[in-house]
Design a protein around this motif. Structure first.
Motif, PDB file in Angstrom:
ATOM      1  N   VAL A  54       1.206  -1.395  -0.065  1.00 58.45           N
ATOM      2  CA  VAL A  54       0.444   0.071  -0.116  1.00 58.45           C
ATOM      3  C   VAL A  54       0.826   1.404  -0.437  1.00 58.45           C
ATOM      4  CG1 VAL A  54      -2.134   1.350   1.619  1.00 58.45           C
ATOM      5  CG2 VAL A  54      -2.134  -0.977   1.203  1.00 58.45           C
ATOM      6  N   ASP A  55       1.808   1.703   0.696  1.00 62.83           N
ATOM      7  CA  ASP A  55       2.741   1.680   0.779  1.00 62.83           C
ATOM      8  C   ASP A  55       3.465   2.676  -0.396  1.00 62.83           C
ATOM      9  OD1 ASP A  55       2.504   3.120   3.508  1.00 62.83           O
ATOM     10  OD2 ASP A  55       4.302   1.508   3.841  1.00 62.83           O
ATOM     11  N   ILE A  57       2.167   1.537  -3.508  1.00 63.79           N
ATOM     12  CA  ILE A  57       1.387   1.972  -4.321  1.00 63.79           C
ATOM     13  C   ILE A  57       0.809   3.919  -3.910  1.00 63.79           C
ATOM     14  CG2 ILE A  57      -1.297   2.585  -4.606  1.00 63.79           C
ATOM     15  CD1 ILE A  57      -0.709  -0.867  -4.274  1.00 63.79           C
ATOM     16  N   LEU A  58       1.060   4.164  -2.948  1.00 62.27           N
ATOM     17  CA  LEU A  58       0.337   5.318  -2.733  1.00 62.27           C
ATOM     18  C   LEU A  58       1.515   6.339  -2.899  1.00 62.27           C
ATOM     19  CD1 LEU A  58      -1.285   5.362   0.965  1.00 62.27           C
ATOM     20  CD2 LEU A  58      -2.498   5.980  -1.254  1.00 62.27           C
ATOM     21  N   LEU A  60       3.452   5.924  -6.046  1.00 58.10           N
ATOM     22  CA  LEU A  60       3.262   6.191  -7.011  1.00 58.10           C
ATOM     23  C   LEU A  60       2.565   7.605  -7.137  1.00 58.10           C
ATOM     24  CD1 LEU A  60       2.867   2.924  -8.207  1.00 58.10           C
ATOM     25  CD2 LEU A  60       4.640   4.229  -9.114  1.00 58.10           C
ATOM     26  N   PHE A  61       1.254   8.331  -6.027  1.00 59.36           N
ATOM     27  CA  PHE A  61       0.361   8.627  -6.449  1.00 59.36           C
ATOM     28  C   PHE A  61       0.811  10.189  -5.637  1.00 59.36           C
ATOM     29  CE2 PHE A  61      -1.812   5.410  -8.104  1.00 59.36           C
ATOM     30  CZ  PHE A  61      -2.142   5.631  -9.230  1.00 59.36           C
ATOM     31  N   LYS A  62       1.548  10.461  -5.424  1.00 55.72           N
ATOM     32  CA  LYS A  62       1.738  11.642  -4.237  1.00 55.72           C
ATOM     33  C   LYS A  62       2.132  12.743  -4.994  1.00 55.72           C
ATOM     34  CE  LYS A  62       3.767   9.956  -0.126  1.00 55.72           C
ATOM     35  NZ  LYS A  62       2.950  10.472   0.639  1.00 55.72           N
ATOM     36  N   LEU A  63       1.572  13.800  -5.023  1.00 54.19           N
ATOM     37  CA  LEU A  63       1.398  15.148  -5.587  1.00 54.19           C
ATOM     38  C   LEU A  63       2.934  15.713  -5.834  1.00 54.19           C
ATOM     39  CD1 LEU A  63      -0.602  17.393  -3.543  1.00 54.19           C
ATOM     40  CD2 LEU A  63      -1.473  16.062  -5.988  1.00 54.19           C
ATOM     41  N   LEU A  67       2.303  10.860 -12.806  1.00 53.60           N
ATOM     42  CA  LEU A  67       0.915   9.528 -13.013  1.00 53.60           C
ATOM     43  C   LEU A  67       1.727   8.344 -13.538  1.00 53.60           C
ATOM     44  CD1 LEU A  67      -1.852  11.046 -12.905  1.00 53.60           C
ATOM     45  CD2 LEU A  67      -1.135  10.121 -10.919  1.00 53.60           C
TER      46      LEU A  67
ATOM     47  N   ILE B  99      -7.131   7.803  -5.429  1.00 56.13           N
ATOM     48  CA  ILE B  99      -6.383   6.950  -4.328  1.00 56.13           C
ATOM     49  C   ILE B  99      -5.443   8.200  -3.753  1.00 56.13           C
ATOM     50  CG2 ILE B  99      -3.634   6.761  -5.046  1.00 56.13           C
ATOM     51  CD1 ILE B  99      -5.126   5.152  -7.454  1.00 56.13           C
ATOM     52  N   GLN B 100      -5.280   8.645  -3.703  1.00 52.11           N
ATOM     53  CA  GLN B 100      -4.907  10.434  -3.290  1.00 52.11           C
ATOM     54  C   GLN B 100      -5.226  10.682  -1.726  1.00 52.11           C
ATOM     55  OE1 GLN B 100      -4.708  12.862  -6.283  1.00 52.11           O
ATOM     56  NE2 GLN B 100      -2.362  13.068  -6.797  1.00 52.11           N
ATOM     57  N   ARG B 106      -4.894   8.268   4.901  1.00 52.28           N
ATOM     58  CA  ARG B 106      -4.257   6.609   5.564  1.00 52.28           C
ATOM     59  C   ARG B 106      -3.497   7.360   6.449  1.00 52.28           C
ATOM     60  NH1 ARG B 106       0.029   2.969   4.201  1.00 52.28           N
ATOM     61  NH2 ARG B 106      -0.722   0.812   4.733  1.00 52.28           N
TER      62      ARG B 106
END
Lengths: 78, 147
Positions: A54-55, A57-58, A60-63, A67, B99-100, B106
């Motif tokens: 999960v870490d 995955i997330l 990859l989508f940080k501001l 993408l 997701i964001q 989280r």
């Protein structure tokens, strides 16, 4: 080669290309949910693997991060 | 292929069910049942958080698989029906946003685990699972060439 046959082959190739991803999803789900289904202890290793997945995955989508291409809206084919 | 997709849809649906119950037992020392170096719990085990994260990982994998399948086979699928790309393009921004949002919620829940925070995560998971269902329905109902 006849267009219909070529199209059929392309279709099968497209489906086969998708299979490993779809099977991988099934395997991942099995790992995380088996213990829940069977009421067993969820090991430290399984917990840590899920948390790490999960870490990642997330991340990859940080501001500010580009993408992954499959999540981008791209122009339609000509 | 359709069997696999049906199984996946069922699995995603089951995630929703699982997040509504609390049956897992977590081995101490894992990410969802943390302990210190001598094995003393530093926080209460959180099986619901584990279930929500597992549901999220599954929903993400399902969505990512469909979107990558479409990208890798774009020209062929466009020839079958432009609606495939257009439908997936319509959900791509929503997927990224969900997701964001999940990431922010989280982080906040990990910093301060509250029932409200967990409910927020479950709500975002439900939205993500709806997007997974939409994405998979597009591929499960692929038209055949000539139709």
């Amino acid at each position: 080669m006849a267009p219909a046959i070529l199209a059929a082959i392309q279709g099968v190739m497209a489906l086969v290309a998708a299979m490993p991803q779809i099977e991988a999803v099934g395997a991942s789900a099995k790992a995380y949910f088996t213990a829940l289904f069977e009421g067993k202890l969820i090991s430290k290793e399984v917990q840590d693997a899920l948390n790490a997945q999960v870490d990642s995955i997330l991340a990859l989508f940080k501001l500010g991060v580009t993408l992954p291409p499959e999540f981008q809206v791209q122009p339609d084919p000509q | 292929m359709k069997k696999l997709l049906t199984s996946l849809l069922l699995a995603v649906a089951m995630c929703v069910g699982f997040t509504a119950c609390n049956k897992g037992t977590l081995q101490p020392g894992g990410a969802y049942a943390p302990t210190n170096s001598v094995g003393v719990a530093t926080a209460a085990p959180d099986p619901v958080f584990y279930q929500v994260d597992a549901g999220f990982a599954l929903a993400y994998s399902a969505i990512q698989g469909v979107l990558k399948f479409e990208l890798d086979n774009r020209l062929y699928l466009w020839g079958l029906s432009p609606k495939i790309k257009k439908t997936l393009d319509s959900i791509r921004p929503d997927v990224v946003l969900a997701i964001q949002q999940y990431g922010l919620a989280r982080d906040a829940y990990k910093a301060s685990p509250t029932p409200a925070g967990l409910t927020g995560l479950q709500n975002i998971l439900a939205k993500t699972q709806q997007l997974a269902n939409t994405a998979q329905a597009v591929i499960a109902n692929l038209p055949t060439k000539g139709n």
